[in-house]
Design an enzyme around this catalytic site. Sequence first.
Site: not given
Length: 222
Positions: A45, A136, A140, A168, A210
């Site tokens: 990441d 993304c 998230y 998040y 993803e």
Amino acid sequence: MGYRFTDLTAACQDDWRAYIEHDFVRALGNGTLAEDAFRHYLQQDYLFLIHFARAYALAAYKSRTLADLRQAHEGLKAIVDVELGLHVGYCREWGISEEELARLPEARATMAYTRYVLDTGNRGDLLDLHVALAPCLIGYGEIANWLNGRPDTVRGDANPYDAWIGMYEGDEFQGAMRAELEWLDARLADVTPTRLKELTDVFRDATRLEIDFWQMGLDRSL
């Protein structure tokens, strides 16, 4: 009435749910994810964030209005000046030094998704790029909200990944997610059915990549 972001998720519902509810995410929420799987994900990441910053630089180049240019500039600054530093600090808490991060090889899943985003932005317009980034940017935030709605999710000290969920679900990220949704909805409202089909294909491909990124974490693969 024009299209909205929900039209993209509805068209890709199976892939979208497979991403949001992936086994990696479930185990993270339960606190049962293997620590080496999480470390592997964290390391990759970090590399993803570097390419994410490049995508914002591309967004600045693709911008046709001052407002879009400012948005891209702020996104680039946020990643380079804030998020990468926070990520390095978080990795340090998990026993991963900045020196290790600098020497990391990219996993195939990292290369596939990040290069897809950059290629999509290069050959398309600003909306193509934002749609490629949406799994993304928006995903998230939705994952954190989904985890918080699950009775099996463990919060607090009993879950070593609680801080990840906290990032998040926090006001800053949730606010950024809502701002991105508003931006996308405003632009999707004006697209034709043919253009929506093109953007749906981009969104589906990015979502599947993803999914592969989560699986890469579970498999500890390079």
